[in-house]
Write a protein that holds these residues in place. Sequence first.
Motif, PDB file in Angstrom:
ATOM      1  N   ALA B 105      26.660  59.591  54.910  1.00  0.00           N
ATOM      2  CA  ALA B 105      28.082  59.291  55.128  1.00  0.00           C
ATOM      3  C   ALA B 105      28.255  58.430  56.374  1.00  0.00           C
ATOM      4  O   ALA B 105      29.080  57.505  56.408  1.00  0.00           O
ATOM      5  CB  ALA B 105      28.883  60.586  55.265  1.00  0.00           C
ATOM      6  N   GLN B 109      29.979  54.688  56.087  1.00  0.00           N
ATOM      7  CA  GLN B 109      31.218  54.304  56.788  1.00  0.00           C
ATOM      8  C   GLN B 109      31.048  52.979  57.536  1.00  0.00           C
ATOM      9  O   GLN B 109      31.972  52.183  57.631  1.00  0.00           O
ATOM     10  CB  GLN B 109      31.643  55.415  57.746  1.00  0.00           C
ATOM     11  CG  GLN B 109      32.135  56.654  57.010  1.00  0.00           C
ATOM     12  CD  GLN B 109      32.515  57.820  57.912  1.00  0.00           C
ATOM     13  OE1 GLN B 109      33.182  58.733  57.465  1.00  0.00           O
ATOM     14  NE2 GLN B 109      32.106  57.815  59.167  1.00  0.00           N
ATOM     15  N   TRP B 137      38.406  62.075  54.979  1.00  0.00           N
ATOM     16  CA  TRP B 137      37.680  61.849  53.735  1.00  0.00           C
ATOM     17  C   TRP B 137      38.571  62.231  52.549  1.00  0.00           C
ATOM     18  O   TRP B 137      39.403  63.128  52.659  1.00  0.00           O
ATOM     19  CB  TRP B 137      36.402  62.707  53.686  1.00  0.00           C
ATOM     20  CG  TRP B 137      35.344  62.319  54.675  1.00  0.00           C
ATOM     21  CD1 TRP B 137      35.364  61.266  55.544  1.00  0.00           C
ATOM     22  CD2 TRP B 137      34.104  62.997  54.912  1.00  0.00           C
ATOM     23  NE1 TRP B 137      34.212  61.250  56.296  1.00  0.00           N
ATOM     24  CE2 TRP B 137      33.423  62.295  55.928  1.00  0.00           C
ATOM     25  CE3 TRP B 137      33.498  64.126  54.357  1.00  0.00           C
ATOM     26  CZ2 TRP B 137      32.163  62.689  56.398  1.00  0.00           C
ATOM     27  CZ3 TRP B 137      32.243  64.524  54.838  1.00  0.00           C
ATOM     28  CH2 TRP B 137      31.587  63.804  55.843  1.00  0.00           C
ATOM     29  N   LEU B 156      34.894  57.509  51.712  1.00  0.00           N
ATOM     30  CA  LEU B 156      34.826  57.621  53.176  1.00  0.00           C
ATOM     31  C   LEU B 156      35.430  56.358  53.787  1.00  0.00           C
ATOM     32  O   LEU B 156      35.226  55.258  53.278  1.00  0.00           O
ATOM     33  CB  LEU B 156      33.359  57.709  53.608  1.00  0.00           C
ATOM     34  CG  LEU B 156      32.493  58.707  52.844  1.00  0.00           C
ATOM     35  CD1 LEU B 156      31.020  58.382  53.013  1.00  0.00           C
ATOM     36  CD2 LEU B 156      32.777  60.117  53.329  1.00  0.00           C
TER      37      LEU B 156
END
Lengths: 245, 278
Positions: B105, B109, B137, B156
């Motif tokens: 994640a 991002q 999120w 995200l």
Amino acid sequence: MSEIFQSEIIISEITNLLKNDKHVAIGAASPIPGSAALLAQEERKNTNSKLQVTILHSQKFNNFTDGSRELFDASAQGRIDTFFLGGVQIDGEANINLVGTGTYPKLNKRFSGSFGSALMYFVVPKIILFREEHTPRTLVKKVDFISAPGTSPSNVFRPGGPKYLITNKALFSFNKKDKNFKIEKINPDFTLDEVIKSTGFEFKTNKNLKFFTMPSKKRIDILRDLIAPKVLNFYPQFAKKIWFN
Amino acid sequence: MVNFKQITVKDIAKEVKDNCLLGIPADYSGVPMSVTTEIIKNNTKGLRLYCLPLTTIQGDMLIGAGCVNEIETAAVTLGEYGQAPRFQDAIENSKIKIKDSTCPALHAQLQATEKSVPFMPLRGILGSDLYKNRNDWSVINNPISSKTNDEKIVILPAVQLDILIFHASKADVNGNVQIGRRRELATLAHASKKVYVTVEEIVDEDFFDCELKAAATLPSLYVDGISLSKNGAWPCGLTDYYEIDSNEMSKYAKSAKYQETFDEYMRNFISQNYYSNI
């Protein structure tokens, strides 16, 4: 052959679980799984079923060149058969907690964090949970925080998940339909009753419960002569403790 | 003959403003410890750390020194030297805010920012308490045709860093930086408004004269300033240059257990002036 260490027996048991894999990856702080993967690789040399091993904390055994996201991309693509995860707590439904104990976010005891578990647990077909300490505080009824859930509903993409849990006392398999563990093998130093008492969740028992298998002399020789010097390169503290003290 | 104006470690530390979103490289990708020491000396406040995807002694020190308000990370750990004690204390006593995340994640991002799109989808995460605690999120139904009906997927938000600092082995005469296969440093740099690098050495060549070297290079177009800093990652290691300093890491792990002993360690650490070219 000198005395066989407990860690060597666990390494040997894990090696047996990697039989049909093509690619095993090893993440942070995993010297025992790392040793097992290299042992499996060595034993399959000169056969038609070569094993690729990626050890992230090694320069030589890290096969990736596209940065640390490549592990996750490759896993999501199904290019990794087996990965290992641990946990501060693991519960009876195979939920894992790598964040801490108590009520989040103001925890009683904070641990490092979830690492890549929240993706890897979903996409790698064979996740082996590995936690040496087998006590009611590590194997709990319900985890305090879910870093990654053991199972998912059908509308979530989930080709992967937990297949085994191995501790210093036992090897369990996981059934995702029934959401529970079954004990398959037991360390001969413990009775089944002792294992039940040191496990915070209920589990099934294989009618044909076996003992941990003692590694053969040939396997121990390979491990000590060929694998241990490699492990010394990327997990020096561990290798020194077991093999080079 | 160097074709760019070198700056100092102190110059770089001054670019780290109070409350900024600071990119933090992992333990294997060049930890900028000499700059970190200067940030602590500057008494910089309110930093928000964005770790790709984790941090070690650098994050723990900044937290212990009171420079940090918030951390977004997949882990804080001293690796083989144990848990990160100042981080643990800060979380257990609500001294800092944490956005608990997971490695892919944190990559995704920044990848969204690289592409200048507002969000990035990612597998996994659903059903975790990470998701429950992240207001930024979301979950959507797969809008592209899907085999399974009603397939859920997490999205995200793109994250833009204010500033990134890392330590690397070499820069060339034109300010290109060798990052080897630590491509996550390129991801961080692409997603950061400002990028500063400390290096072990500046070599008398242009990496773009050799295709092999060019492939391992962060081009100067992403770099705002370079300072020489010998042993700039110490006590962390630097690939091909030096190993992690076991003695110092053990000493830190022990000292950081309590705030008082940490403070004493830091006073000593700062007064030793370990780093040259400051």
